[in-house]
Write a protein that holds these residues in place. Structure first.
Motif, short mmCIF file in Angstrom:
data_model
loop_
_atom_site.label_atom_id
_atom_site.label_comp_id
_atom_site.label_asym_id
_atom_site.label_seq_id
_atom_site.Cartn_x
_atom_site.Cartn_y
_atom_site.Cartn_z
N GLY A 96 43.39 84.51 79.25
CA GLY A 96 44.41 83.62 78.70
C GLY A 96 45.29 82.96 79.73
N GLU A 97 45.11 83.29 80.99
CA GLU A 97 45.97 82.74 82.04
C GLU A 97 45.44 81.38 82.52
N GLN A 98 46.31 80.68 83.25
CA GLN A 98 46.01 79.39 83.87
C GLN A 98 45.45 78.37 82.89
N PRO A 99 46.14 78.13 81.77
CA PRO A 99 45.66 77.12 80.83
C PRO A 99 45.78 75.72 81.41
N ARG A 100 44.82 74.89 81.07
CA ARG A 100 44.82 73.49 81.51
C ARG A 100 44.47 72.62 80.31
N THR A 101 45.25 71.58 80.09
CA THR A 101 45.01 70.68 78.97
C THR A 101 44.05 69.57 79.37
N VAL A 102 43.01 69.39 78.57
CA VAL A 102 42.01 68.36 78.81
C VAL A 102 42.29 67.12 77.98
N LEU A 103 42.79 67.32 76.75
CA LEU A 103 42.95 66.23 75.80
C LEU A 103 44.09 66.56 74.85
N THR A 104 44.84 65.55 74.43
CA THR A 104 45.88 65.76 73.43
C THR A 104 45.79 64.68 72.37
N SER A 105 46.19 64.99 71.14
CA SER A 105 45.99 64.08 70.02
C SER A 105 46.97 64.38 68.90
N ARG A 106 47.22 63.38 68.08
CA ARG A 106 48.03 63.59 66.86
C ARG A 106 47.23 64.33 65.79
N ASP A 107 45.91 64.20 65.83
CA ASP A 107 45.06 64.71 64.77
C ASP A 107 44.01 65.68 65.31
N PRO A 108 43.25 66.34 64.44
CA PRO A 108 42.37 67.42 64.88
C PRO A 108 41.37 67.03 65.96
N ILE A 109 41.14 67.96 66.85
CA ILE A 109 40.08 67.91 67.86
C ILE A 109 39.07 68.99 67.48
N LEU A 110 37.79 68.66 67.54
CA LEU A 110 36.78 69.58 67.04
C LEU A 110 35.60 69.72 67.99
N SER A 111 34.90 70.83 67.86
CA SER A 111 33.57 71.06 68.43
C SER A 111 33.46 70.91 69.94
N PRO A 112 34.32 71.55 70.73
CA PRO A 112 34.10 71.52 72.18
C PRO A 112 32.78 72.19 72.54
N ALA A 113 32.06 71.59 73.48
CA ALA A 113 30.77 72.13 73.93
C ALA A 113 30.62 71.89 75.42
#
Length: 427
Positions: free
Chosen positions: A186-203
């Motif tokens: 859980g350490e060193q989080p990094r944000t890849v994408l931000t949005s007002r609405d849902p983000i789904l299905s990372p692969a």
């Protein structure tokens, strides 16, 4: 919470969103040990000389592996580099001792020496020296944990790995959803994408350098692939109707995804270099959630062609599809272990209980793994010893990591918001 069949099968393409790319850290995940291993071999991680940060990470890693229990505290014995004090640890019933030393070089980098001692055999199993920059000491600690784990189990460790997940925070409307990547603790989080609405299905791509996700910024669902080092991204699937549930082939050259360009949700394969498409399924039912087998010779997918959502396997050699799951009226969101021998899936044993189960591919035996009741999105660790999944406890959405033998479980809740859609990065 009862979910409809269509909701669960088409979850990869639920909602539109307009993303903004960012790279700064975001909300921290906090590790909570919920079930410790019982009667696991004890291992003593002695505080490294001149160090207050590396040995606690190593101790925490080995504790959360489900294979060992810490014996470093509340015991009279001690040890140091080249002085394991074997007799004292033998008397205390501790078979393994880890010692170490940290030295800072003139250029600011660190030299880390560590040893793993077998008390019963009276010999060193590891005696290693690492040279790392100051910014990589946490990663060095995970590398040490991986080496110790492999030396004692014969299985490669996964402590240096990463997990992608979606964080939902209703308190920040402009950044309500974020796609993040963090270490497995859980350490060193990094944000890849931000949005007002849902983000789904990372692969993840097989080399873990890129990640795919579903976007709706062009007013219809589209699949993007983003380079994690540069932040650049490319739209690869934006056909009429649904586009979702991406999965990369083992060689990274092709991608499976769900699309409804011809009216019904089916599985398609795309050559990522030429963009050539091949329709893989053709059935009046919903076919979705395809995942390549590790050998690239087949893929699994979810379909309700038999009357209820079940997992099937499609063979590239002859185009045939074979049903894999038979226990229960609902089995979906399947994923295969790296050796192809185990299948993790969302299984509904009764009512509105959705649990993570693991099925042996050869025998067909299915065992319910999780004690929780609203589970989704299971993902194997690369070594196949753990599963990360999303669940709900005490009205909060969080990630949970559990060993396949059921001896250990930990939660990774966020300090703000809910955590969903986990995907463990490949090695």
């Amino acid at each position: 919470m009862e979910m409809t069949r269509k909701h669960l099968l088409c979850i990869a393409v639920l909602t539109a969103f307009s993303p903004v790319l960012i790279t700064q850290s975001h909300a921290q995940l906090h590790l909570e040990i919920t079930k410790s291993p019982e009667e696991a071999p004890k291992i003593a991680i002695i505080p490294f000389a001149n160090d207050q940060s590396i040995y606690p990470i190593v101790e925490n890693d080995l504790n959360r592996s489900g294979k060992f229990s810490s014996a470093s505290k509340n015991l009279p014995a001690t040890a140091a580099l080249n002085s394991p004090n074997a007799e004292a640890w033998h008397a205390a019933g501790v078979p393994y001792v880890v010692t170490g030393n940290l030295k800072q070089a003139a250029d600011g980098s660190y030299e880390i020496q560590y040893q793993l001692y077998d008390v019963e055999k009276k010999q060193y199993l590891l005696n290693e020296l690492l040279n790392v920059p100051a910014s990589r000491t946490r990663q060095a600690a995970h590398i040490i944990s991986d080496a110790i784990y492999e030396a004692l189990t014969g299985i490669k460790g996964d402590f240096t790995g990463r997990i992608a997940y979606v964080l939902r925070n209703p308190a920040t409307p402009e950044q309500r959803y974020t796609l993040q990547i963090a270490d497995t603790d859980g350490e060193q989080p990094r944000t890849v994408l931000t949005s007002r609405d849902p983000i789904l299905s990372p692969a993840w791509t097989p080399n873990a350098k890129k990640i795919a996700y579903v976007s709706f910024e062009t007013k219809r669902p589209a699949i993007y692939i983003q380079d994690l080092a540069t932040g650049s991204r490319e739209k690869v699937a934006s056909f009429r109707g649904l586009n979702g549930a991406p999965s990369f082939s083992p060689d990274g050259k092709s991608m499976l995804f769900t699309a409804s360009m011809h009216g019904n949700p089916e599985i398609y394969q795309m050559d990522l270099e030429t963009r050539q498409l091949q329709r893989m399924t053709n059935d009046s039912a919903i076919d979705t959630e395809a995942r390549y087998a590790p050998d690239g010779k087949s893929f699994i997918f979810t379909s309700d062609r038999g009357g209820s959502p079940q997992i099937y396997r499609y063979n590239f050699s002859d185009g045939s599809s074979k049903r894999l799951t038979f226990r229960g009226a609902f089995n979906a969101r399947g994923t295969l272990s790296a050796d192809g021998k185990k299948l993790a899936l969302v299984h509904r044993p009764s009512g509105s209980n959705y649990k993570v189960a693991v099925q042996n591919i050869d025998s067909g035996v299915t065992n319910i793994l999780t004690p929780t009741s609203l589970d989704e999105s299971p993902s194997f660790s690369p070594n196949g010893q753990m599963v990360v999944y999303a669940t709900r406890e005490a009205n909060r959405g969080l990630l949970s990591i559990m060993s396949l033998d059921g001896r250990f479980r930990m939660n990774l809740p966020s300090e703000q918001g809910e955590v969903r859609e986990p995907a463990w990065a490949p090695k």
